[in-house]
Motif scaffolding. Structure first.
Motif, PDB file in Angstrom:
ATOM      1  N   CYS A 269      54.975  90.961 -67.388  1.00  0.00           N
ATOM      2  CA  CYS A 269      53.552  91.149 -67.145  1.00  0.00           C
ATOM      3  C   CYS A 269      52.741  90.630 -68.334  1.00  0.00           C
ATOM      4  O   CYS A 269      53.158  90.732 -69.484  1.00  0.00           O
TER       5      CYS A 269
ATOM      6  N   CYS B 101      50.239  91.824 -69.665  1.00  0.00           N
ATOM      7  CA  CYS B 101      49.514  92.826 -70.454  1.00  0.00           C
ATOM      8  C   CYS B 101      50.283  93.263 -71.691  1.00  0.00           C
ATOM      9  O   CYS B 101      49.768  94.038 -72.491  1.00  0.00           O
TER      10      CYS B 101
ATOM     11  N   CYS C  74      54.272  96.424 -62.900  1.00  0.00           N
ATOM     12  CA  CYS C  74      53.123  96.719 -63.768  1.00  0.00           C
ATOM     13  C   CYS C  74      51.853  96.315 -63.027  1.00  0.00           C
ATOM     14  O   CYS C  74      51.588  96.811 -61.945  1.00  0.00           O
ATOM     15  N   HIS C  75      51.096  95.369 -63.580  1.00  0.00           N
ATOM     16  CA  HIS C  75      49.817  95.033 -62.957  1.00  0.00           C
ATOM     17  C   HIS C  75      49.958  94.293 -61.628  1.00  0.00           C
ATOM     18  O   HIS C  75      48.968  94.144 -60.906  1.00  0.00           O
TER      19      HIS C  75
END
Ligand SMILES: [Zn+2]
Ligand SMILES: [Zn+2]
Length: 158
Positions: free
Chosen positions: A142, A144, A153-154
């Motif tokens: 990810c 982030c 995750c996102h």
């Protein structure tokens, strides 16, 4: 902010990463450093830094208002630098292609190829070309910085 990660995504404390630039103790040596520090400035709403690092020829008369609108209404989530062409200082120009992720209703991307110019012994942001959003594969890390796969995750249902 996550510990030991700067706003710009570098695995370094903010104090040792973008802060020296935002506090004007140091000048960014490369377009990438400037780009990252400007992203951090967006995150902490440092409008003066954004104006100071934009090339004077590109500043609009209402630049402060425009930037205030942006920083007040945008929640920045992360930065991914894709490509840099730092260029030699003697050539004057540098480019950084990046994606800044932000939350609107959904997570959106600002995918831009920014142009920088070296003048009066410092780098300035000149302008940028907005590019199409990038699709990420579910199994890649990810953006982030969580060290999780995108789908967990996102990229999943968050
Ligand atoms: Zn940083
Ligand atoms: Zn994530």
């Amino acid at each position: 902010m996550k510990q030991n990660i700067c706003y710009c995504g570098h695995h370094k404390k903010y104090e040792k990463c973008c802060y020296p630039f935002l506090s004007c103790k140091l000048k960014p040596e490369t377009p990438e450093q400037l780009m990252r520090s400007r992203y951090s400035a967006f995150c902490i709403k440092d409008i003066e830094y954004l104006i100071a690092t934009q090339h004077p020829s590109m500043r609009q008369h209402n630049e402060r208002d425009v930037l205030t609108q942006i920083v007040q209404n945008t929640q920045w989530l992360g930065l991914k630098v894709l490509k840099t062409r730092d260029g030699k200082i003697s050539h004057g120009f540098g480019f950084v292609e990046f994606i800044a992720f932000y939350k609107n209703i959904e997570i959106e991307q600002l995918h831009e190829n920014s142009k920088f110019v070296y003048e009066d012994q410092q780098w300035y942001y000149l302008d940028g070309v907005i590019l199409e959003p990038v699709k990420f594969s579910r199994n890649e890390q990810c953006w982030c910085g969580s060290n999780k796969k995108f789908k967990r995750c996102h990229g999943g249902n968050m």
